[in-house]
Design an enzyme around this catalytic site. Sequence first.
Site, PDB file in Angstrom:
ATOM      1  N   ASP A  27      -1.021  -6.233  -0.017  1.00  0.00           N
ATOM      2  CA  ASP A  27      -1.352  -5.544   1.228  1.00  0.00           C
ATOM      3  C   ASP A  27      -2.851  -5.344   1.364  1.00  0.00           C
ATOM      4  O   ASP A  27      -3.535  -5.013   0.382  1.00  0.00           O
ATOM      5  CB  ASP A  27      -0.708  -4.145   1.224  1.00  0.00           C
ATOM      6  CG  ASP A  27       0.501  -4.062   2.131  1.00  0.00           C
ATOM      7  OD1 ASP A  27       0.666  -4.926   3.023  1.00  0.00           O
ATOM      8  OD2 ASP A  27       1.284  -3.113   1.946  1.00  0.00           O
ATOM      9  N   LYS A  69      -1.174  -9.397   3.353  1.00  0.00           N
ATOM     10  CA  LYS A  69      -0.414  -8.845   4.481  1.00  0.00           C
ATOM     11  C   LYS A  69      -1.246  -7.770   5.166  1.00  0.00           C
ATOM     12  O   LYS A  69      -1.900  -6.988   4.469  1.00  0.00           O
ATOM     13  CB  LYS A  69       0.909  -8.248   3.963  1.00  0.00           C
ATOM     14  CG  LYS A  69       1.668  -7.416   5.014  1.00  0.00           C
ATOM     15  CD  LYS A  69       3.103  -7.155   4.632  1.00  0.00           C
ATOM     16  CE  LYS A  69       3.384  -5.859   3.915  1.00  0.00           C
ATOM     17  NZ  LYS A  69       2.943  -4.642   4.613  1.00  0.00           N
ATOM     18  N   GLU A  98      -1.148  -5.039   8.858  1.00  0.00           N
ATOM     19  CA  GLU A  98      -0.333  -4.508   9.937  1.00  0.00           C
ATOM     20  C   GLU A  98      -0.992  -4.754  11.290  1.00  0.00           C
ATOM     21  O   GLU A  98      -2.216  -4.660  11.410  1.00  0.00           O
ATOM     22  CB  GLU A  98      -0.128  -2.995   9.731  1.00  0.00           C
ATOM     23  CG  GLU A  98       0.564  -2.659   8.432  1.00  0.00           C
ATOM     24  CD  GLU A  98       0.651  -1.147   8.174  1.00  0.00           C
ATOM     25  OE1 GLU A  98       0.300  -0.337   9.059  1.00  0.00           O
ATOM     26  OE2 GLU A  98       1.070  -0.790   7.057  1.00  0.00           O
ATOM     27  N   ASP A 132       0.840  -1.208   0.000  1.00  0.00           N
ATOM     28  CA  ASP A 132       0.000   0.000   0.000  1.00  0.00           C
ATOM     29  C   ASP A 132       0.874   1.257   0.000  1.00  0.00           C
ATOM     30  O   ASP A 132       0.359   2.376  -0.007  1.00  0.00           O
ATOM     31  CB  ASP A 132      -1.020  -0.017   1.148  1.00  0.00           C
ATOM     32  CG  ASP A 132      -0.377   0.069   2.508  1.00  0.00           C
ATOM     33  OD1 ASP A 132       0.847  -0.114   2.604  1.00  0.00           O
ATOM     34  OD2 ASP A 132      -1.111   0.317   3.495  1.00  0.00           O
ATOM     35  N   SER A 133       2.202   1.054  -0.044  1.00  0.00           N
ATOM     36  CA  SER A 133       3.114   2.177  -0.299  1.00  0.00           C
ATOM     37  C   SER A 133       2.800   2.804  -1.661  1.00  0.00           C
ATOM     38  O   SER A 133       3.295   3.877  -1.986  1.00  0.00           O
ATOM     39  CB  SER A 133       4.570   1.712  -0.263  1.00  0.00           C
ATOM     40  OG  SER A 133       4.753   0.562  -1.073  1.00  0.00           O
ATOM     41  N   GLU A 174       9.442  -3.833  10.445  1.00  0.00           N
ATOM     42  CA  GLU A 174       9.837  -2.535   9.871  1.00  0.00           C
ATOM     43  C   GLU A 174      10.372  -1.615  10.968  1.00  0.00           C
ATOM     44  O   GLU A 174       9.721  -1.395  11.999  1.00  0.00           O
ATOM     45  CB  GLU A 174       8.629  -1.880   9.172  1.00  0.00           C
ATOM     46  CG  GLU A 174       8.978  -0.518   8.577  1.00  0.00           C
ATOM     47  CD  GLU A 174       7.979   0.011   7.558  1.00  0.00           C
ATOM     48  OE1 GLU A 174       7.025  -0.706   7.206  1.00  0.00           O
ATOM     49  OE2 GLU A 174       8.186   1.161   7.115  1.00  0.00           O
TER      50      GLU A 174
END
Length: 260
Positions: free
Chosen positions: A81, A109, A111, A42-43, A178
């Site tokens: 993501d 993925k 978070e 999602d960057s 991270e």
Amino acid sequence: MKLSALQSFKKNGEKITCLTAYDASFAKLFDACGVDMILVGDSLGNVIQGGENTLGVSMEDMIYHTQAVAKSMQNALLIADMPYQSYTHAQQTLENAKRLMSVGAQMVKFEGGAEHEASFKILQESAIPVCGHLGLQPQSVVEMGGYKVQGKDDAGANKILEDALLLESWGVEVLVLECVPETLATKISAKLSIPTIGIGAGVNCDGQVLVSYDMLGINTGHLPKFVKNFLTGHDSIQSGVKSYINAVKNQTFPNDKHSY
Ligand code: KIV
């Protein structure tokens, strides 16, 4: 790479390489260069959409880019993501994960740790492979007070370690760490039987990931210290990508300059 190969990388001590990709052409090139995993991160909210953070990325955005990437890949493992607010409760997590898998993702993925117990468990029950993401969580940049190294004090470090162990027990197959101190990432990587993938987490993780636009020098603003431009000194993107792969495999990247 097949999902089943992940464990053997860790067992054999071979480092896992991962790069982000958001479109078919880059994905095809990275895949052909031999990168082990491709992450539709999602960057893309930053590097494609020009956002200040990743909070504006939608499920539709992730589906669009995952579909494009999936079409051009043959060998690498494709992780997608789950964007901000797309996994707030178990049923929503399952529906959104299924949407990403249906367009070609092989793993999703998201978070966070213990607070997402129900989401991790429903995906485990549904046999949808999951990659965790602990340490700095860009979707929580506001709550975390900015893009800061996490786990620097004992309480913070213990929380990340506890979450990592919980995620493993809930069937998570691989874990991104991270921006955490190298000593903490080393400890977590030794305690877990699943592979860890570091970004700003030191050389002792079981693999490394970078945002491709950062490692190709496309991003020219302020960059975190863990970024290295692998295009420098190379006359093609292929050659830069291969030098990233070699540096991760032979453990010359990251070095102390890129670690906390
Ligand atoms: O979105 C992304 O690119 C990521 C990596 C930085 C791990 O989550």
